[in-house]
Scaffold this motif. Structure first.
Motif, PDB file in Angstrom:
ATOM      1  N   PRO A   1       5.431 -11.777  -5.574  1.00  0.00           N
ATOM      2  CA  PRO A   1       6.176 -10.639  -5.002  1.00  0.00           C
ATOM      3  C   PRO A   1       5.628  -9.280  -5.412  1.00  0.00           C
ATOM      4  CG  PRO A   1       7.693 -12.264  -5.910  1.00  0.00           C
ATOM      5  CD  PRO A   1       6.320 -12.692  -6.309  1.00  0.00           C
ATOM      6  N   GLY A   2       5.075  -9.180  -6.611  1.00  0.00           N
ATOM      7  CA  GLY A   2       4.489  -7.904  -7.035  1.00  0.00           C
ATOM      8  C   GLY A   2       3.317  -7.510  -6.165  1.00  0.00           C
ATOM      9  N   GLN A   3       2.529  -8.498  -5.752  1.00  0.00           N
ATOM     10  CA  GLN A   3       1.383  -8.221  -4.880  1.00  0.00           C
ATOM     11  C   GLN A   3       1.852  -7.751  -3.511  1.00  0.00           C
ATOM     12  OE1 GLN A   3      -1.418 -11.483  -4.841  1.00  0.00           O
ATOM     13  NE2 GLN A   3      -3.124 -10.059  -4.583  1.00  0.00           N
ATOM     14  N   VAL A   4       2.983  -8.269  -3.046  1.00  0.00           N
ATOM     15  CA  VAL A   4       3.553  -7.809  -1.776  1.00  0.00           C
ATOM     16  C   VAL A   4       4.060  -6.378  -1.925  1.00  0.00           C
ATOM     17  CG1 VAL A   4       5.328  -8.234  -0.046  1.00  0.00           C
ATOM     18  CG2 VAL A   4       4.166 -10.173  -1.124  1.00  0.00           C
ATOM     19  N   LEU A   5       4.730  -6.079  -3.035  1.00  0.00           N
ATOM     20  CA  LEU A   5       5.276  -4.736  -3.222  1.00  0.00           C
ATOM     21  C   LEU A   5       4.170  -3.679  -3.306  1.00  0.00           C
ATOM     22  CD1 LEU A   5       8.122  -3.496  -3.480  1.00  0.00           C
ATOM     23  CD2 LEU A   5       7.754  -3.415  -5.953  1.00  0.00           C
ATOM     24  N   ARG A   6       3.001  -4.058  -3.761  1.00  0.00           N
ATOM     25  CA  ARG A   6       1.883  -3.111  -3.815  1.00  0.00           C
ATOM     26  C   ARG A   6       1.567  -2.540  -2.426  1.00  0.00           C
ATOM     27  NH1 ARG A   6      -1.420  -3.139  -8.482  1.00  0.00           N
ATOM     28  NH2 ARG A   6      -3.257  -2.561  -7.272  1.00  0.00           N
ATOM     29  N   LEU A   7       1.841  -3.323  -1.377  1.00  0.00           N
ATOM     30  CA  LEU A   7       1.586  -2.840  -0.023  1.00  0.00           C
ATOM     31  C   LEU A   7       2.470  -1.644   0.330  1.00  0.00           C
ATOM     32  CD1 LEU A   7       1.096  -6.164   1.944  1.00  0.00           C
ATOM     33  CD2 LEU A   7      -0.561  -4.315   1.766  1.00  0.00           C
ATOM     34  N   CYS A   8       3.647  -1.559  -0.294  1.00  0.00           N
ATOM     35  CA  CYS A   8       4.514  -0.400  -0.041  1.00  0.00           C
ATOM     36  C   CYS A   8       3.882   0.870  -0.595  1.00  0.00           C
ATOM     37  CB  CYS A   8       5.890  -0.633  -0.647  1.00  0.00           C
ATOM     38  SG  CYS A   8       6.738  -2.077   0.033  1.00  0.00           S
ATOM     39  N   ASN A   9       3.231   0.768  -1.742  1.00  0.00           N
ATOM     40  CA  ASN A   9       2.467   1.907  -2.251  1.00  0.00           C
ATOM     41  C   ASN A   9       1.332   2.262  -1.294  1.00  0.00           C
ATOM     42  OD1 ASN A   9       4.049   2.115  -4.530  1.00  0.00           O
ATOM     43  ND2 ASN A   9       2.537   1.238  -5.928  1.00  0.00           N
ATOM     44  N   GLN A  10       0.699   1.226  -0.741  1.00  0.00           N
ATOM     45  CA  GLN A  10      -0.417   1.475   0.163  1.00  0.00           C
ATOM     46  C   GLN A  10       0.020   2.171   1.445  1.00  0.00           C
ATOM     47  OE1 GLN A  10      -3.838   0.960  -0.262  1.00  0.00           O
ATOM     48  NE2 GLN A  10      -3.090   0.808  -2.374  1.00  0.00           N
ATOM     49  N   ALA A  11       1.282   1.992   1.830  1.00  0.00           N
ATOM     50  CA  ALA A  11       1.783   2.708   3.002  1.00  0.00           C
ATOM     51  C   ALA A  11       1.699   4.213   2.787  1.00  0.00           C
ATOM     52  CB  ALA A  11       3.220   2.295   3.304  1.00  0.00           C
ATOM     53  N   LEU A  12       1.828   4.649   1.551  1.00  0.00           N
ATOM     54  CA  LEU A  12       1.606   6.068   1.234  1.00  0.00           C
ATOM     55  C   LEU A  12       0.117   6.371   1.083  1.00  0.00           C
ATOM     56  CD1 LEU A  12       4.455   6.676  -1.380  1.00  0.00           C
ATOM     57  CD2 LEU A  12       4.273   7.733   0.875  1.00  0.00           C
ATOM     58  N   VAL A  13      -0.541   5.610   0.235  1.00  0.00           N
ATOM     59  CA  VAL A  13      -1.923   5.913  -0.152  1.00  0.00           C
ATOM     60  C   VAL A  13      -2.877   5.902   1.035  1.00  0.00           C
ATOM     61  CG1 VAL A  13      -3.875   5.039  -1.497  1.00  0.00           C
ATOM     62  CG2 VAL A  13      -1.593   5.109  -2.510  1.00  0.00           C
ATOM     63  N   GLN A  14      -2.675   4.993   1.981  1.00  0.00           N
ATOM     64  CA  GLN A  14      -3.599   4.884   3.107  1.00  0.00           C
ATOM     65  C   GLN A  14      -3.342   5.922   4.203  1.00  0.00           C
ATOM     66  OE1 GLN A  14      -4.200   0.909   4.675  1.00  0.00           O
ATOM     67  NE2 GLN A  14      -4.086  -0.012   2.637  1.00  0.00           N
ATOM     68  N   ASN A  15      -2.262   6.685   4.083  1.00  0.00           N
ATOM     69  CA  ASN A  15      -1.911   7.615   5.156  1.00  0.00           C
ATOM     70  C   ASN A  15      -1.977   9.087   4.773  1.00  0.00           C
ATOM     71  OD1 ASN A  15      -0.754   6.070   7.718  1.00  0.00           O
ATOM     72  ND2 ASN A  15      -0.227   4.885   5.895  1.00  0.00           N
ATOM     73  N   VAL A  16      -1.816   9.396   3.488  1.00  0.00           N
ATOM     74  CA  VAL A  16      -1.887  10.785   3.049  1.00  0.00           C
ATOM     75  C   VAL A  16      -2.642  10.853   1.730  1.00  0.00           C
ATOM     76  CG1 VAL A  16       0.241  11.536   4.185  1.00  0.00           C
ATOM     77  CG2 VAL A  16       0.343  10.617   1.847  1.00  0.00           C
ATOM     78  N   VAL A  17      -3.186  12.032   1.449  1.00  0.00           N
ATOM     79  CA  VAL A  17      -3.865  12.274   0.173  1.00  0.00           C
ATOM     80  C   VAL A  17      -2.830  12.801  -0.814  1.00  0.00           C
ATOM     81  CG1 VAL A  17      -5.656  13.556  -1.043  1.00  0.00           C
ATOM     82  CG2 VAL A  17      -6.060  12.756   1.305  1.00  0.00           C
ATOM     83  N   LEU A  18      -2.636  12.062  -1.882  1.00  0.00           N
ATOM     84  CA  LEU A  18      -1.637  12.408  -2.887  1.00  0.00           C
ATOM     85  C   LEU A  18      -2.310  12.876  -4.167  1.00  0.00           C
ATOM     86  CD1 LEU A  18       0.302   9.162  -2.208  1.00  0.00           C
ATOM     87  CD2 LEU A  18       1.470  11.361  -2.127  1.00  0.00           C
ATOM     88  N   GLY A  19      -1.625  13.742  -4.891  1.00  0.00           N
ATOM     89  CA  GLY A  19      -2.002  14.015  -6.265  1.00  0.00           C
ATOM     90  C   GLY A  19      -1.391  12.945  -7.144  1.00  0.00           C
ATOM     91  N   PRO A  20      -1.221  13.217  -8.435  1.00  0.00           N
ATOM     92  CA  PRO A  20      -0.516  12.256  -9.280  1.00  0.00           C
ATOM     93  C   PRO A  20       0.899  12.036  -8.746  1.00  0.00           C
ATOM     94  CG  PRO A  20      -1.655  13.895 -10.614  1.00  0.00           C
ATOM     95  CD  PRO A  20      -1.719  14.379  -9.200  1.00  0.00           C
ATOM     96  N   TRP A  21       1.309  10.781  -8.629  1.00  0.00           N
ATOM     97  CA  TRP A  21       2.621  10.474  -8.084  1.00  0.00           C
ATOM     98  C   TRP A  21       3.192   9.258  -8.796  1.00  0.00           C
ATOM     99  CZ3 TRP A  21       3.606   5.904  -5.193  1.00  0.00           C
ATOM    100  CH2 TRP A  21       2.467   5.157  -4.862  1.00  0.00           C
TER     101      TRP A  21
END
Length: 262
Positions: free
Chosen positions: A175-195
């Motif tokens: 399940p942790g590997q699946v939840l990582r995809l939720c982070n990727q929904a941010l990372v793959q779409n916008v450029v973030l600073g430290p978050w």
């Protein structure tokens, strides 16, 4: 209370674009070192639920997790689980510090959500900076398909020090590997600073299998300011290669900490 689960925390994201997982940057934010990602702290917290309910929890269980104080690379954390209502109250501790709290349960089977209610948009070739506009309420975010190969799944199990044999024995994705995809929904779409990922509410809809392709479909449900932090909330549906629902997550993150805003 069941037997506590101990695990040696590991920062999987030391080389990531998110520099909150870098020692030097994290110290500028007042931490003593790089933060172990919340998705991995969640992965540790899943262990007692799987021990309690087995594969059934991976197929239709629910979980909530809120992160309260940092977990650092090399910390020996303890996950405590106590019967509460119809589920388990979860606490992740390092020494006397409470690092995360949560709740896991195994509800009766319910109707699956309609994947068409979560449209998918391919990540942009050139990501815009994160802002109130690019993460506005109603924005649709998507990830590129992730093929969970046997090697990728095995590497993740080793990285989160998972000792339950169910994943390797039955060819299931953690399940942790699946939840990582939720982070990727941010990372793959916008450029973030430290978050900072601050919490998630998770509803498992199927136990994803190693060898499947997984994709996150997300929409922004809120983007607000709290105590100087800019916080984004996502409603995420993770689907398999055939478009069948795997996991639904209400995912919350500080996308611009007040230290940056200031």
């Amino acid at each position: 209370m069941s037997q506590p689960y101990e695990v040696l925390a590991h920062n999987l994201s030391a080389q990531s674009e998110n520099k909150i997982h870098d020692d030097t940057v994290a110290r500028r934010f007042g931490f003593t070192g790089a933060l172990v990602p919340g998705v991995e702290v969640y992965a540790y917290a899943c262990h007692p639920a799987v021990r309690r309910w087995g594969r059934a929890w991976l197929e239709r269980g629910t979980a909530e997790c809120r992160f309260q104080s940092p977990v650092y690379d090399g910390d020996r954390v303890v996950v405590e689980a106590a019967e509460a209502g119809n589920g388990l109250a979860l606490t992740v501790r390092h020494g006397e510090a409470t690092c995360a709290t949560g709740y896991a349960a195994l509800p009766a089977a319910a109707a699956l959500p309609d994947p068409d209610a979560w449209p998918w948009r391919a990540p942009p070739a050139s990501r815009p900076p994160a802002s109130e506009q690019t993460l506005a309420r109603g924005m649709v975010l998507g990830t590129a398909p992730l093929e969970v190969t046997p090697a990728l799944a095995a590497d993740y199990l080793a990285a989160v020090r998972e000792v339950d044999p169910i994943y390797a024995r039955e060819g299931l994705v953690h399940p942790g590997q699946v939840l990582r995809l939720c982070n990727q929904a941010l990372v793959q779409n916008v450029v973030l600073g430290p978050w900072i990922h601050v919490g998630s509410r998770v509803r498992m809809l199927a136990a994803p299998r190693v060898g499947q392709s997984l994709t996150a479909r997300a929409r922004v449900t809120d983007n607000t300011e709290r105590k100087g932090h800019r916080i984004v909330e996502l409603d995420v549906l993770v689907v398999d290669g055939a478009g069948a629902p795997v996991t639904q997550v209400l995912h919350t993150a500080i996308w611009r900490p007040r230290q940056v805003a200031g």
